[in-house]
Write an enzyme that holds these catalytic residues in place. Structure first.
Site, PDB file in Angstrom:
ATOM      1  N   LYS A 299     -51.131  30.948  10.878  1.00  0.00           N
ATOM      2  CA  LYS A 299     -49.708  30.615  10.997  1.00  0.00           C
ATOM      3  C   LYS A 299     -49.418  29.216  10.469  1.00  0.00           C
ATOM      4  O   LYS A 299     -48.483  29.018   9.711  1.00  0.00           O
ATOM      5  CB  LYS A 299     -49.261  30.637  12.481  1.00  0.00           C
ATOM      6  CG  LYS A 299     -49.479  31.930  13.204  1.00  0.00           C
ATOM      7  CD  LYS A 299     -48.984  31.829  14.653  1.00  0.00           C
ATOM      8  CE  LYS A 299     -49.757  30.843  15.491  1.00  0.00           C
ATOM      9  NZ  LYS A 299     -51.103  31.276  15.909  1.00  0.00           N
TER      10      LYS A 299
ATOM     11  N   ARG B 257     -44.462  32.244  22.785  1.00  0.00           N
ATOM     12  CA  ARG B 257     -45.787  32.777  23.070  1.00  0.00           C
ATOM     13  C   ARG B 257     -45.814  33.574  24.359  1.00  0.00           C
ATOM     14  O   ARG B 257     -46.867  34.075  24.746  1.00  0.00           O
ATOM     15  CB  ARG B 257     -46.738  31.598  23.223  1.00  0.00           C
ATOM     16  CG  ARG B 257     -47.830  31.482  22.185  1.00  0.00           C
ATOM     17  CD  ARG B 257     -48.591  30.190  22.493  1.00  0.00           C
ATOM     18  NE  ARG B 257     -49.860  30.112  21.878  1.00  0.00           N
ATOM     19  CZ  ARG B 257     -50.133  29.411  20.779  1.00  0.00           C
ATOM     20  NH1 ARG B 257     -49.174  28.763  20.153  1.00  0.00           N
ATOM     21  NH2 ARG B 257     -51.348  29.361  20.314  1.00  0.00           N
TER      22      ARG B 257
ATOM     23  N   ARG C   4     -63.090  26.107  11.711  1.00  0.00           N
ATOM     24  CA  ARG C   4     -62.094  25.035  11.830  1.00  0.00           C
ATOM     25  C   ARG C   4     -62.603  23.924  12.748  1.00  0.00           C
ATOM     26  O   ARG C   4     -62.291  22.751  12.554  1.00  0.00           O
ATOM     27  CB  ARG C   4     -60.774  25.623  12.359  1.00  0.00           C
ATOM     28  CG  ARG C   4     -59.613  24.648  12.297  1.00  0.00           C
ATOM     29  CD  ARG C   4     -58.285  25.322  12.574  1.00  0.00           C
ATOM     30  NE  ARG C   4     -58.112  25.657  13.976  1.00  0.00           N
ATOM     31  CZ  ARG C   4     -57.069  26.328  14.462  1.00  0.00           C
ATOM     32  NH1 ARG C   4     -56.124  26.744  13.649  1.00  0.00           N
ATOM     33  NH2 ARG C   4     -56.967  26.588  15.741  1.00  0.00           N
TER      34      ARG C   4
ATOM     35  N   ARG D 221     -60.993  20.024  16.312  1.00  0.00           N
ATOM     36  CA  ARG D 221     -60.158  20.282  17.494  1.00  0.00           C
ATOM     37  C   ARG D 221     -61.036  20.715  18.661  1.00  0.00           C
ATOM     38  O   ARG D 221     -61.833  21.640  18.519  1.00  0.00           O
ATOM     39  CB  ARG D 221     -59.159  21.386  17.166  1.00  0.00           C
ATOM     40  CG  ARG D 221     -57.786  20.843  16.799  1.00  0.00           C
ATOM     41  CD  ARG D 221     -56.871  21.942  16.386  1.00  0.00           C
ATOM     42  NE  ARG D 221     -56.631  22.928  17.424  1.00  0.00           N
ATOM     43  CZ  ARG D 221     -55.785  23.948  17.295  1.00  0.00           C
ATOM     44  NH1 ARG D 221     -55.121  24.088  16.179  1.00  0.00           N
ATOM     45  NH2 ARG D 221     -55.618  24.806  18.270  1.00  0.00           N
TER      46      ARG D 221
ATOM     47  N   ARG E 264     -58.593  31.960  24.760  1.00  0.00           N
ATOM     48  CA  ARG E 264     -57.334  31.885  23.994  1.00  0.00           C
ATOM     49  C   ARG E 264     -56.973  33.257  23.439  1.00  0.00           C
ATOM     50  O   ARG E 264     -55.796  33.643  23.428  1.00  0.00           O
ATOM     51  CB  ARG E 264     -57.459  30.871  22.858  1.00  0.00           C
ATOM     52  CG  ARG E 264     -57.329  29.437  23.369  1.00  0.00           C
ATOM     53  CD  ARG E 264     -58.003  28.446  22.457  1.00  0.00           C
ATOM     54  NE  ARG E 264     -57.349  28.319  21.169  1.00  0.00           N
ATOM     55  CZ  ARG E 264     -57.962  27.811  20.100  1.00  0.00           C
ATOM     56  NH1 ARG E 264     -59.207  27.421  20.164  1.00  0.00           N
ATOM     57  NH2 ARG E 264     -57.293  27.723  18.964  1.00  0.00           N
TER      58      ARG E 264
HETATM   59  P1  ADP Z   1     -53.781  28.191  18.056  1.00  0.00           P
HETATM   60  O1  ADP Z   1     -52.698  29.077  17.537  1.00  0.00           O
HETATM   61  O2  ADP Z   1     -54.926  28.049  17.136  1.00  0.00           O
HETATM   62  O3  ADP Z   1     -54.221  28.513  19.458  1.00  0.00           O
HETATM   63  P2  ADP Z   1     -51.900  25.986  18.494  1.00  0.00           P
HETATM   64  O4  ADP Z   1     -52.060  24.701  17.818  1.00  0.00           O
HETATM   65  O5  ADP Z   1     -50.733  26.834  18.164  1.00  0.00           O
HETATM   66  O6  ADP Z   1     -53.252  26.714  18.137  1.00  0.00           O
HETATM   67  O7  ADP Z   1     -51.937  25.791  20.082  1.00  0.00           O
HETATM   68  C1  ADP Z   1     -52.925  25.051  20.728  1.00  0.00           C
HETATM   69  C2  ADP Z   1     -52.712  25.084  22.242  1.00  0.00           C
HETATM   70  O8  ADP Z   1     -51.449  24.492  22.573  1.00  0.00           O
HETATM   71  C3  ADP Z   1     -52.646  26.486  22.879  1.00  0.00           C
HETATM   72  O9  ADP Z   1     -53.926  27.001  23.188  1.00  0.00           O
HETATM   73  C4  ADP Z   1     -51.799  26.200  24.132  1.00  0.00           C
HETATM   74  O10 ADP Z   1     -52.574  25.602  25.147  1.00  0.00           O
HETATM   75  C5  ADP Z   1     -50.805  25.144  23.650  1.00  0.00           C
HETATM   76  N1  ADP Z   1     -49.542  25.770  23.171  1.00  0.00           N
HETATM   77  C6  ADP Z   1     -49.068  25.770  21.893  1.00  0.00           C
HETATM   78  N2  ADP Z   1     -47.898  26.432  21.806  1.00  0.00           N
HETATM   79  C7  ADP Z   1     -47.617  26.866  23.060  1.00  0.00           C
HETATM   80  C8  ADP Z   1     -46.563  27.641  23.639  1.00  0.00           C
HETATM   81  N3  ADP Z   1     -45.537  28.093  22.895  1.00  0.00           N
HETATM   82  N4  ADP Z   1     -46.623  27.897  24.959  1.00  0.00           N
HETATM   83  C9  ADP Z   1     -47.621  27.454  25.719  1.00  0.00           C
HETATM   84  N5  ADP Z   1     -48.649  26.741  25.255  1.00  0.00           N
HETATM   85  C10 ADP Z   1     -48.660  26.442  23.933  1.00  0.00           C
END
Ligand code: ADP
Length: 186
Positions: A14, A87, A126, A132, A144
């Site tokens: 994404k 999400r 990654r 990260r 996750r």
């Molecule tokens: P990925 O899609 O690889 O998990 P992101 O960078 O989108 O990585 O998100 C990293 C973390 O940030 C998630 O595992 C969650 O803990 C938090 N997070 C991101 N977006 C949201 C959201 N919309 N609602 C709740 N937690 C979020």
């Protein structure tokens, strides 16, 4: 003016695709993960709350995320791409309310479809490239993906019923996938 949602599991691509498209179409790229990581880095109050959830691969509480997104959306002077939001079903409903309030709408939801084995491989790779912390630990990755299947995947149905969903095969060359996304939104 286009408003898009990029949807998919962790590691689906994404962020990569949203960044490219936002640049080409001059849209605001709203990545909730990136925004949270900035808060964590700056050790803000929000960052301190978010950190404990992110480390475990859990979702940050809805109210925190919703107000973070609303602060950007309400001041948006051009179209945007939401990346990593909504999400959960409550987040999708809150987004809906928010858009009504500001007289906006979502044009398309781009779902990047990638099988689980490939997701795990990508996240581990990654981890080495970007460092990260939530990518380093296979247990956190597993969590996750489970959280995605339980809480996030149902959001797809919500957008399917609104006829906004476009499914894109997220496996292949980055540029091929990008072209498929562009074809889908044209
Ligand atoms: P990925 O899609 O690889 O998990 P992101 O960078 O989108 O990585 O998100 C990293 C973390 O940030 C998630 O595992 C969650 O803990 C938090 N997070 C991101 N977006 C949201 C959201 N919309 N609602 C709740 N937690 C979020």
């Amino acid at each position: 003016m286009a408003n898009l949602i990029f949807f998919g599991a962790p590691g689906a691509g994404k962020g990569t695709q949203a960044k490219m498209l936002a640049q080409e179409l001059d849209l605001i790229h709203i990545s909730t993960g990136d925004l949270l990581r900035i808060e964590v880095q700056n050790q803000t109050e929000l960052g301190l709350i978010a950190k404990s959830y992110m480390e475990k691969g859990e979702l940050v509480p809805d109210d925190v995320i919703i107000s973070m997104v609303e602060n950007i959306v309400k001041n948006a002077t051009k179209g945007f791409i939401l990346d990593g939001f909504p999400r959960t079903i409550p987040q999708a409903k809150a987004l809906d309310e928010m858009l009504k309030k500001y007289n906006l709408k979502i044009d398309k939801v781009i779902f990047l479809d990638v099988p689980k084995d490939e997701l795990v491989q990508r996240l581990l790779k990654r981890a080495q490239l970007e460092g990260r912390t939530d990518d380093q630990d296979p247990n956190v990755i597993e969590n996750r993906i489970n959280v995605y299947n339980e809480k996030t995947f149902p959001v797809l149905e919500f957008y399917q019923s609104l006829n906004k969903l476009v499914k894109i095969n997220g496996v292949g060359e980055i540029n091929e996938i990008y072209q498929a996304i562009k074809n889908a939104i044209n």
